[in-house]
Design a protein around this motif. Structure first.
Motif, PDB file in Angstrom:
ATOM      1  N   ARG A  99       0.851  -1.198   0.000  1.00 19.65           N
ATOM      2  CA  ARG A  99       0.000   0.000   0.000  1.00 19.65           C
ATOM      3  C   ARG A  99       0.884   1.244   0.000  1.00 19.65           C
ATOM      4  O   ARG A  99       1.799   1.363   0.816  1.00 19.65           O
ATOM      5  CB  ARG A  99      -0.874   0.026   1.279  1.00 19.65           C
ATOM      6  CG  ARG A  99      -1.761  -1.188   1.479  1.00 19.65           C
ATOM      7  CD  ARG A  99      -3.054  -1.064   0.741  1.00 19.65           C
ATOM      8  NE  ARG A  99      -3.864   0.083   1.117  1.00 19.65           N
ATOM      9  CZ  ARG A  99      -4.773   0.065   2.095  1.00 19.65           C
ATOM     10  NH1 ARG A  99      -4.971  -1.003   2.823  1.00 19.65           N
ATOM     11  NH2 ARG A  99      -5.498   1.155   2.342  1.00 19.65           N
ATOM     12  N   ARG A 100       0.596   2.199  -0.868  1.00 18.72           N
ATOM     13  CA  ARG A 100       1.354   3.460  -0.854  1.00 18.72           C
ATOM     14  C   ARG A 100       0.826   4.331   0.281  1.00 18.72           C
ATOM     15  O   ARG A 100      -0.389   4.408   0.500  1.00 18.72           O
ATOM     16  CB  ARG A 100       1.149   4.172  -2.186  1.00 18.72           C
ATOM     17  CG  ARG A 100       2.151   5.267  -2.464  1.00 18.72           C
ATOM     18  CD  ARG A 100       1.638   6.239  -3.511  1.00 18.72           C
ATOM     19  NE  ARG A 100       0.529   7.019  -3.003  1.00 18.72           N
ATOM     20  CZ  ARG A 100      -0.636   7.187  -3.640  1.00 18.72           C
ATOM     21  NH1 ARG A 100      -0.851   6.621  -4.800  1.00 18.72           N
ATOM     22  NH2 ARG A 100      -1.618   7.916  -3.102  1.00 18.72           N
ATOM     23  N   PRO A 142       9.624   1.786   2.780  1.00 19.01           N
ATOM     24  CA  PRO A 142       9.697   1.633   1.313  1.00 19.01           C
ATOM     25  C   PRO A 142       8.381   1.987   0.623  1.00 19.01           C
ATOM     26  O   PRO A 142       8.364   2.197  -0.587  1.00 19.01           O
ATOM     27  CB  PRO A 142      10.003   0.143   1.137  1.00 19.01           C
ATOM     28  CG  PRO A 142      10.529  -0.332   2.461  1.00 19.01           C
ATOM     29  CD  PRO A 142       9.920   0.552   3.501  1.00 19.01           C
ATOM     30  N   GLN A 143       7.290   2.044   1.374  1.00 18.99           N
ATOM     31  CA  GLN A 143       5.983   2.302   0.759  1.00 18.99           C
ATOM     32  C   GLN A 143       5.574   3.769   0.788  1.00 18.99           C
ATOM     33  O   GLN A 143       4.505   4.121   0.297  1.00 18.99           O
ATOM     34  CB  GLN A 143       4.913   1.457   1.461  1.00 18.99           C
ATOM     35  CG  GLN A 143       5.108  -0.022   1.240  1.00 18.99           C
ATOM     36  CD  GLN A 143       4.385  -0.868   2.259  1.00 18.99           C
ATOM     37  OE1 GLN A 143       4.989  -1.740   2.875  1.00 18.99           O
ATOM     38  NE2 GLN A 143       3.105  -0.622   2.474  1.00 18.99           N
ATOM     39  N   PHE A 144       6.397   4.604   1.407  1.00 23.12           N
ATOM     40  CA  PHE A 144       6.039   6.031   1.439  1.00 23.12           C
ATOM     41  C   PHE A 144       6.243   6.643   0.056  1.00 23.12           C
ATOM     42  O   PHE A 144       7.251   6.379  -0.602  1.00 23.12           O
ATOM     43  CB  PHE A 144       6.888   6.788   2.467  1.00 23.12           C
ATOM     44  CG  PHE A 144       6.444   6.541   3.889  1.00 23.12           C
ATOM     45  CD1 PHE A 144       5.213   6.988   4.324  1.00 23.12           C
ATOM     46  CD2 PHE A 144       7.251   5.865   4.787  1.00 23.12           C
ATOM     47  CE1 PHE A 144       4.785   6.756   5.638  1.00 23.12           C
ATOM     48  CE2 PHE A 144       6.837   5.632   6.092  1.00 23.12           C
ATOM     49  CZ  PHE A 144       5.598   6.079   6.519  1.00 23.12           C
ATOM     50  N   SER A 145       5.288   7.444  -0.364  1.00 24.12           N
ATOM     51  CA  SER A 145       5.395   8.101  -1.672  1.00 24.12           C
ATOM     52  C   SER A 145       6.445   9.214  -1.601  1.00 24.12           C
ATOM     53  O   SER A 145       6.771   9.703  -0.510  1.00 24.12           O
ATOM     54  CB  SER A 145       4.036   8.707  -2.052  1.00 24.12           C
ATOM     55  OG  SER A 145       3.618   9.628  -1.062  1.00 24.12           O
ATOM     56  N   ALA A 146       6.952   9.610  -2.772  1.00 27.19           N
ATOM     57  CA  ALA A 146       7.830  10.781  -2.811  1.00 27.19           C
ATOM     58  C   ALA A 146       6.960  11.964  -2.401  1.00 27.19           C
ATOM     59  O   ALA A 146       5.842  12.120  -2.907  1.00 27.19           O
ATOM     60  CB  ALA A 146       8.381  10.984  -4.213  1.00 27.19           C
ATOM     61  N   GLY A 147       7.429  12.756  -1.456  1.00 28.98           N
ATOM     62  CA  GLY A 147       6.605  13.863  -0.960  1.00 28.98           C
ATOM     63  C   GLY A 147       5.788  13.480   0.269  1.00 28.98           C
ATOM     64  O   GLY A 147       5.044  14.299   0.810  1.00 28.98           O
ATOM     65  N   ASP A 201      14.726  10.618  -0.507  1.00 24.99           N
ATOM     66  CA  ASP A 201      13.584   9.961  -1.177  1.00 24.99           C
ATOM     67  C   ASP A 201      12.346  10.850  -1.183  1.00 24.99           C
ATOM     68  O   ASP A 201      11.240  10.387  -1.500  1.00 24.99           O
ATOM     69  CB  ASP A 201      13.214   8.659  -0.440  1.00 24.99           C
ATOM     70  CG  ASP A 201      14.375   7.687  -0.416  1.00 24.99           C
ATOM     71  OD1 ASP A 201      15.107   7.630  -1.420  1.00 24.99           O
ATOM     72  OD2 ASP A 201      14.558   7.009   0.623  1.00 24.99           O
ATOM     73  N   GLY A 202      12.479  12.089  -0.744  1.00 24.77           N
ATOM     74  CA  GLY A 202      11.327  12.994  -0.719  1.00 24.77           C
ATOM     75  C   GLY A 202      10.416  12.768   0.468  1.00 24.77           C
ATOM     76  O   GLY A 202       9.287  13.254   0.503  1.00 24.77           O
ATOM     77  N   LEU A 203      10.904  12.025   1.474  1.00 28.24           N
ATOM     78  CA  LEU A 203      10.111  11.816   2.700  1.00 28.24           C
ATOM     79  C   LEU A 203      10.527  12.868   3.726  1.00 28.24           C
ATOM     80  O   LEU A 203      11.724  13.059   3.973  1.00 28.24           O
ATOM     81  CB  LEU A 203      10.388  10.413   3.270  1.00 28.24           C
ATOM     82  CG  LEU A 203       9.838  10.129   4.663  1.00 28.24           C
ATOM     83  CD1 LEU A 203       8.307  10.077   4.639  1.00 28.24           C
ATOM     84  CD2 LEU A 203      10.378   8.803   5.213  1.00 28.24           C
ATOM     85  N   HIS A 204       9.548  13.554   4.303  1.00 27.07           N
ATOM     86  CA  HIS A 204       9.863  14.549   5.326  1.00 27.07           C
ATOM     87  C   HIS A 204       9.111  14.251   6.615  1.00 27.07           C
ATOM     88  O   HIS A 204       8.061  13.610   6.598  1.00 27.07           O
ATOM     89  CB  HIS A 204       9.577  15.962   4.812  1.00 27.07           C
ATOM     90  CG  HIS A 204      10.612  16.367   3.804  1.00 27.07           C
ATOM     91  ND1 HIS A 204      11.901  16.682   4.155  1.00 27.07           N
ATOM     92  CD2 HIS A 204      10.570  16.429   2.455  1.00 27.07           C
ATOM     93  CE1 HIS A 204      12.605  16.945   3.076  1.00 27.07           C
ATOM     94  NE2 HIS A 204      11.822  16.799   2.026  1.00 27.07           N
ATOM     95  N   ALA A 205       9.685  14.700   7.710  1.00 26.93           N
ATOM     96  CA  ALA A 205       9.107  14.394   9.020  1.00 26.93           C
ATOM     97  C   ALA A 205       9.075  15.654   9.878  1.00 26.93           C
ATOM     98  O   ALA A 205       9.962  16.515   9.778  1.00 26.93           O
ATOM     99  CB  ALA A 205       9.920  13.298   9.702  1.00 26.93           C
TER     100      ALA A 205
END
Ligand SMILES: NC(=O)c1ccc[n+]([C@@H]2O[C@H](COP(=O)([O-])OP(=O)(O)OC[C@H]3O[C@@H](n4cnc5c(N)ncnc54)[C@H](OP(=O)(O)O)[C@@H]3O)[C@@H](O)[C@H]2O)c1
Length: 313
Positions: A99-100, A142-147, A201-205
């Motif tokens: 799942r994304r 690994p399933q997180f979308s870019a952004g 990877d474009g993941l932000h927190a």
């Protein structure tokens, strides 16, 4: 070193609600995950995200209670999760494989519990509030979308303690408030280092302090203490400055969606804006203490959490 902790002027504030900050935002096609999204602030966040069109995954320790709380909230789905149990965390990650995920709000938490040991003898606040979420996010990474954005729900409770490196599990004496405080510092530091690792990877927190809100979170604190702690007035109603759950959910939802936060990854937020460095010890005023946004401490905690959970290395 404190980085990025200055107000941006979002136009929202302590009275804004989760619906206010989502006005004009269309989340159709997006998938959000909100732990504990069937009580208090989490439930208010789920309702607002679902109203804005998101599909919302709600991992729940009490699935029947979650189904009840979410009856009539379209676009939500409940899955079992006990954050105190890494097998349960792994099971959820397996169920969600493929799942994304666009938004994860790691919101579930406990406060001021009597001393409780879980798993291999871990202190309960650290295990549930931090380590369980640390493992879940890393398994789903690994399933997180870019952004994609991860919003870690911290608290001004972090004022009372940094990470107790020499006794992280309170083996030499337990204090329920320090245990909560350490776990909430861990929530903030998690966002700092996750943002650093995820940026490529474009993941932000982000970390957020939601404000002060009377919810079931306070259930371990005897009612007689509520007045002494300044939570309620003489009439038993929430004290001045307390928020409604919808206002309490606003900062997490804002951090999950606001374009204004681009370039501010890792920031600690409150009242729908980036928080200022704390210049007093008044938790109602809030702000962020240096130990909760220290990149060195964040990297050290990451390494320790990866060792403990076997994830995120
Ligand atoms: N309320 C405030 O004033 C305040 C202030 C600062 C920060 N916060 C933070 O905001 C977050 C939400 O708090 P809240 O006030 O909305 O509290 P709440 O109503 O008690 O909600 C907490 C949620 O976490 C879930 N949870 C607890 N232990 C769990 C576990 N082992 N596995 C899975 N889920 C678990 C609870 O499930 P059950 O219902 O099944 O127990 C509940 O759904 C917490 O992280 C808290 O530290 C709250």
């Amino acid at each position: 070193m404190i980085t990025q902790q200055h107000r941006l002027g979002s136009g929202f504030g302590p009275h804004s609600t989760a619906d206010d900050v989502l006005t004009g935002t269309d989340l159709t096609g997006a998938t959000a995950l909100v732990t504990g999204g069937y009580s208090g602030l989490g439930l208010a966040a789920v309702r607002a995200l679902a109203r804005a069109g998101a599909r919302v995954i709600v991992p729940a320790r009490r699935t029947a209670a979650a189904e009840d709380a979410l009856a009539g909230v379209g676009g939500t789905e409940v899955h079992p999760l006990d954050l105190a149990d890494l097998d349960s965390v792994r099971d959820l990650a397996r169920r969600l494989r493929g799942r994304r995920i666009d938004i994860a709000i790691t919101n579930a938490g406990v406060m001021a519990c009597p001393e409780t040991r879980v798993g291999p003898g871990w202190e309960m606040h650290l295990a549930v509030n931090h380590l369980g979420h640390f493992a879940l996010v890393n398994l789903l990474r690994p399933q997180f979308s870019a952004g994609a954005r991860v919003v870690s729900v911290s608290s001004s409770g972090h004022f009372l303690s940094g990470i107790r490196w020499d006794d992280i599990h309170f083996r030499t004496g337990y204090d329920r408030w320090l245990a909560y405080a350490q776990a909430k510092t861990a929530n903030a530091l998690f966002a700092v280092h996750l943002d650093r690792l995820g940026a490529a990877d474009g993941l932000h927190a982000f970390a957020v302090h939601p404000g002060s809100i009377l919810t079931p979170l306070q259930r371990h604190v005897p009612r007689e203490e509520w007045r002494k702690l300044g939570w309620v007035g003489p009439d038993g109603r929430p004290a001045e400055g307390f928020k409604t759950p919808e206002q309490g959910a606003a900062t997490a939802v804002w951090a999950a969606t606001s374009p204004l936060l681009a370039g501010h990854g890792g920031a600690y937020c409150q009242d729908c804006d980036v928080a200022q460095p704390a210049d007093s010890d008044d938790m109602l005023v809030g702000g962020v203490k240096p130990w909760a946004v220290d990149p060195g401490a964040a990297a050290r905690l990451w390494e320790l959490s990866a060792d403990l959970t076997g994830t995120g290395a």
